[in-house]
Write a protein that holds these residues in place. Structure first.
Motif, short mmCIF file in Angstrom:
data_model
loop_
_atom_site.label_atom_id
_atom_site.label_comp_id
_atom_site.label_asym_id
_atom_site.label_seq_id
_atom_site.Cartn_x
_atom_site.Cartn_y
_atom_site.Cartn_z
N ASP A 41 0.85 -1.19 0.00
CA ASP A 41 0.00 0.00 0.00
C ASP A 41 0.89 1.24 0.00
O ASP A 41 2.11 1.14 -0.11
CB ASP A 41 -0.97 0.00 1.19
CG ASP A 41 -0.26 -0.04 2.53
OD1 ASP A 41 0.84 0.53 2.66
OD2 ASP A 41 -0.82 -0.62 3.47
N GLU A 42 0.30 2.40 0.12
CA GLU A 42 1.05 3.66 0.03
C GLU A 42 2.16 3.77 1.06
O GLU A 42 3.20 4.38 0.80
CB GLU A 42 0.10 4.85 0.17
CG GLU A 42 -0.82 5.02 -1.02
CD GLU A 42 -1.77 6.19 -0.85
OE1 GLU A 42 -1.52 7.04 0.03
OE2 GLU A 42 -2.76 6.24 -1.59
N SER A 43 1.98 3.17 2.24
CA SER A 43 3.01 3.26 3.28
C SER A 43 4.28 2.49 2.90
O SER A 43 5.32 2.65 3.53
CB SER A 43 2.47 2.76 4.61
OG SER A 43 2.23 1.36 4.56
N ASP A 44 4.20 1.64 1.89
CA ASP A 44 5.36 0.88 1.45
C ASP A 44 6.25 1.67 0.49
O ASP A 44 7.35 1.22 0.16
CB ASP A 44 4.92 -0.42 0.75
CG ASP A 44 4.23 -1.36 1.73
OD1 ASP A 44 4.73 -1.52 2.85
OD2 ASP A 44 3.19 -1.93 1.36
N LEU A 45 5.81 2.82 0.05
CA LEU A 45 6.63 3.64 -0.84
C LEU A 45 7.79 4.27 -0.08
O LEU A 45 7.63 4.71 1.06
CB LEU A 45 5.79 4.76 -1.47
CG LEU A 45 4.75 4.31 -2.49
CD1 LEU A 45 3.91 5.51 -2.92
CD2 LEU A 45 5.41 3.68 -3.69
#
Length: 86
Positions: free
Chosen positions: A16-20
């Motif tokens: 998800d976005e937190s993995d960027l």
């Protein structure tokens, strides 16, 4: 070249976005199976340089380092086995 990769996970990991990566803005997913931050790439794949075709390797941690070992034969739980180059 062939590599034995052992994982403890039993299912997929959803990104998800937190993995960027906030600095790089991207996600690099490990394809060698050696990353200490699996499923993300941490650059450990560089240790596979020099692997030979037709040889099976296992990477083991020893003295705080990841070390490459040549595998001569793979034994299966049911008693079967295979030579890595077959």
């Amino acid at each position: 070249m062939t590599r034995l990769v052992e994982h403890d996970a039993t299912g997929p990991r959803k990104l998800d976005e937190s993995d960027l990566d906030p600095e790089k803005g991207d996600v690099a997913v490990c394809q060698c199976g050696l990353s200490g931050e699996f499923p993300f790439c941490d650059g450990t794949h560089r240790q596979t340089d020099g692997e030979s075709d037709g040889v099976c390797y296992r990477y083991v941690e020893a003295d705080g380092e990841l070390r490459r070992r040549r595998v001569e034969r793979v034994e299966l739980a049911d008693g079967g086995g295979a030579d890595p180059d077959e």
